[in-house]
Write an enzyme that holds these catalytic residues in place. Structure first.
Site, mmCIF file in Angstrom:
data_model
loop_
_atom_site.group_PDB
_atom_site.id
_atom_site.type_symbol
_atom_site.label_atom_id
_atom_site.label_comp_id
_atom_site.label_asym_id
_atom_site.label_seq_id
_atom_site.Cartn_x
_atom_site.Cartn_y
_atom_site.Cartn_z
ATOM 1 N N TRP A 102 -27.783 -13.602 -9.901
ATOM 2 C CA TRP A 102 -28.463 -15.027 -9.712
ATOM 3 C C TRP A 102 -29.094 -15.323 -11.120
ATOM 4 O O TRP A 102 -28.394 -16.842 -11.329
ATOM 5 C CB TRP A 102 -29.773 -14.340 -9.716
ATOM 6 C CG TRP A 102 -29.919 -13.995 -8.024
ATOM 7 C CD1 TRP A 102 -30.344 -12.801 -7.305
ATOM 8 C CD2 TRP A 102 -29.257 -14.728 -6.964
ATOM 9 N NE1 TRP A 102 -30.441 -12.815 -6.238
ATOM 10 C CE2 TRP A 102 -29.180 -14.378 -5.928
ATOM 11 C CE3 TRP A 102 -29.419 -16.297 -6.833
ATOM 12 C CZ2 TRP A 102 -29.485 -14.496 -4.347
ATOM 13 C CZ3 TRP A 102 -28.572 -16.325 -5.414
ATOM 14 C CH2 TRP A 102 -28.825 -16.326 -4.370
ATOM 15 N N ASP A 178 -36.977 -17.391 -13.568
ATOM 16 C CA ASP A 178 -36.361 -17.427 -11.925
ATOM 17 C C ASP A 178 -37.789 -16.424 -11.610
ATOM 18 O O ASP A 178 -36.952 -15.123 -11.976
ATOM 19 C CB ASP A 178 -34.891 -17.320 -11.350
ATOM 20 C CG ASP A 178 -34.445 -17.312 -10.050
ATOM 21 O OD1 ASP A 178 -36.091 -16.700 -8.777
ATOM 22 O OD2 ASP A 178 -33.889 -17.433 -9.679
ATOM 23 N N LYS A 202 -39.163 -14.132 -0.374
ATOM 24 C CA LYS A 202 -38.893 -12.395 -0.297
ATOM 25 C C LYS A 202 -39.905 -12.377 -0.594
ATOM 26 O O LYS A 202 -40.811 -11.035 0.004
ATOM 27 C CB LYS A 202 -38.622 -12.086 -2.364
ATOM 28 C CG LYS A 202 -36.957 -12.446 -2.351
ATOM 29 C CD LYS A 202 -36.278 -13.528 -1.314
ATOM 30 C CE LYS A 202 -34.940 -13.368 -1.756
ATOM 31 N NZ LYS A 202 -34.608 -13.914 -2.706
#
Ligand SMILES: *Cc1c(COP(=O)(O)O)cnc(C)c1O
Length: 367
Positions: A102, A178, A202
Site C-alpha cells: 500500500w 493511511d 476493513k
C-alpha cells in the site's frame, strides 16, 4: 441461518448486532416509512443520521476541535492522489515510508501525478518484515508532508511508534497516515497527524465510504488544479455533501461507531480485546513447526496476521478444511500467497479460538 467466522481482509466482517439493527430498520427507518437507502441526503432525517455518526466518531477518537471529519468516496486509493493535490499547493515533494504494497502504491501515484516522491525510509531491505526506526528517516529538504501506512494490510506489518516529521531545516511538516486497516482498533492521538484517512471496508463499515480527518490549517495548502471532489476544503465546507455521498455506508458506519461506544465500551476496551485475539494467534504460530510468520515482533500487526505452512503442498487442504469448519477467507493475498487471518474489530474472540483449535488439530494430523 449460520454466520460463519469471516477472516476476510476486506470487505471484512461486520458486527452481527449491527447487521441485525440495519435489518430491523431496513424497510421502515424509525417510522419514517422508507429505508435509509431511499432518503434524500438533504432530508432532515438523513442529516441527523450523518451528524450523529460524525459526533460518535469524534467522541470515540477524541478528535480535537481543529480537525474536520470528511465522509468521502473513491476508496483509500483515491486518497493516494488527493493527499498530494491537497498538500502540495505551495510546492515541495511528498515524502513517504515504503513499507509494503500500500505504501508503494501511494508513492507510485504521487510520482505519476507530480513526477516526484521521496522515499524517506524503506523496509524493503528487510523484505518488509520490519519498520525502519525513527532515526533512519531521511526527509528531503523540500519535504511537504510525510506519508505512512500505519498497518500494511498484506504484509501484516504495523508501526510501533508515531514518527516525528521534522525537515533538515527544522520545519515540522504534517504527518499523513493511511489507516485503512487499523483505524478504530484502539485509541489514537489524532493531534500527532495532519491528515488521517481510511477506506471503510476493513474496520468501519461497508465499502464505498472513505473517512478523512484533516487539521483545519492544512485546508489552505491545496493545488488549484485539482478535481473539486478531491478538495478537503470543498468537502469540509459542504459537510461532505458536494454531491451525493455514500449514504447507506455512512449510516452503517454510524451504527458501527455506536456499537463501539455502547456495546464494546470504547477504544481502550476494543484495544484490549484485539490484543488478546492477536496474542492467541501469534502464540499458536510461534509454538508450531508447521506455521510461521516472518514479521519482527515489535511490528506484528494485530489486524492482519499472515502465515505460511512449512510445506505449501498442504495449502489447498488447509483452506478447504478451514472452509468446511466455517472459517472463511484465510487465503493470503495473491501477491504473497500463504494464509492471512484478518482480526478486525468485528471478528469476535470466539472466531480466533476456533481458528487456533483448527490450526492445532490440522498440525497434529498433517504437520
Ligand atoms: C484496502 C487498503 C487500501 C485500498 O483501499 P480501497 O478502498 O480499495 O482503495 C489502501 N490502503 C490500505 C492500508 C488498505 O488496507
Amino acid at each position: 441461518m449460520t454466520r460463519h467466522f469471516n477472516f476476510c481482509a476486506g470487505p471484512a466482517a461486520l458486527p452481527t448486532v449491527v447487521l441485525e439493527r440495519a435489518q430491523q430498520e431496513m424497510l421502515d427507518y424509525q417510522g419514517h416509512g422508507l429505508s435509509v437507502m431511499e432518503m434524500s441526503h438533504r432530508s432532515s432525517e438523513y442529516v441527523a443520521i450523518a451528524e450523529k455518526a460524525e459526533a460518535d466518531l469524534r467522541s470515540l477518537l477524541a478528535v480535537p476541535d481543529n480537525y474536520r471529519i470528511l465522509f468521502t468516496q473513491g476508496g483509500a486509493t483515491q486518497q493516494f492522489a488527493a493527499v498530494p493535490y491537497n498538500l502540495l499547493g505551495n510546492g515541495g515533494t511528498g515524502n513517504y515510508f515504503e513499507t509494503g504494497i500500500w505504501g508503494k502504491k501511494a508513492i507510485k501515484e504521487a510520482r505519476h501525478l507530480f513526477g516526484a516522491a521521496h522515499v524517506a525510509a524503506s523496509s524493503v531491505d528487510s523484505g518488509n518484515t520490519e519498520i525502519p526506526r525513527e532515526e533512519a528517516i531521511q526527509l528531503s529538504e523540500d519535504a511537504a508532508f510525510l506519508h505512512i501506512t500505519t498497518n500494511e494490510t498484506i504484509g501484516g506489518l504495523a508501526f510501533d511508534y508515531t514518527p516525528c516529521a521534522v525537515r533538515p531545516d527544522g520545519v515540522e511538516i504534517p504527518l499523513v497516515a493511511d489507516m485503512s486497516s487499523d483505524i478504530l482498533s484502539g485509541p489514537l492521538d489524532v493531534s500527532r497527524y495532519g491528515v488521517i484517512y481510511a477506506g471503510a471496508q476493513k474496520n468501519i463499515g461497508p465499502a464505498g465510504l472513505v473517512l478523512v480527518i484533516v487539521r483545519d490549517d492544512l485546508l489552505d495548502r491545496a493545488r488549484s488544479d485539482m478535481p473539486t471532489l478531491f478538495s478537503y476544503r470543498e468537502l469540509a465546507e459542504a459537510g461532505s455533501m458536494i454531491n451525493t455521498p455514500a449514504t447507506y455506508s455512512w449510516y452503517l458506519a454510524g451504527l458501527v461507531f455506536e456499537w463501539l461506544r455502547q456495546d464494546i465500551g470504547g477504544l481502550e476496551a476494543m484495544a484490549a480485546i484485539n490484543a488478546r485475539k492477536a496474542a492467541k494467534l501469534y502464540a499458536t504460530i510461534d509454538a508450531s513447526k508447521l506455521f510461521s510468520n516472518p514479521v519482527a515482533e515489535r511490528n506484528r500487526s494485530r489486524m492482519n496476521v499472515p502465515f505460511v505452512l512449512a510445506d505449501d503442498r498442504l495449502d489447498a487442504d488447509f483452506l478447504r478444511e478451514a472452509d468446511e469448519a466455517g472459517l472463511l477467507n484465510l487465503k493470503g493475498h495473491r501477491s504473497v500467497g500463504g494464509m492471512r487471518a484478518s482480526l478486525y474489530n468485528a471478528v469476535p474472540e470466539e472466531a480466533v479460538d476456533a481458528l487456533v483449535t483448527f490450526m492445532n488439530d490440522f498440525e497434529q494430523r498433517r504437520g
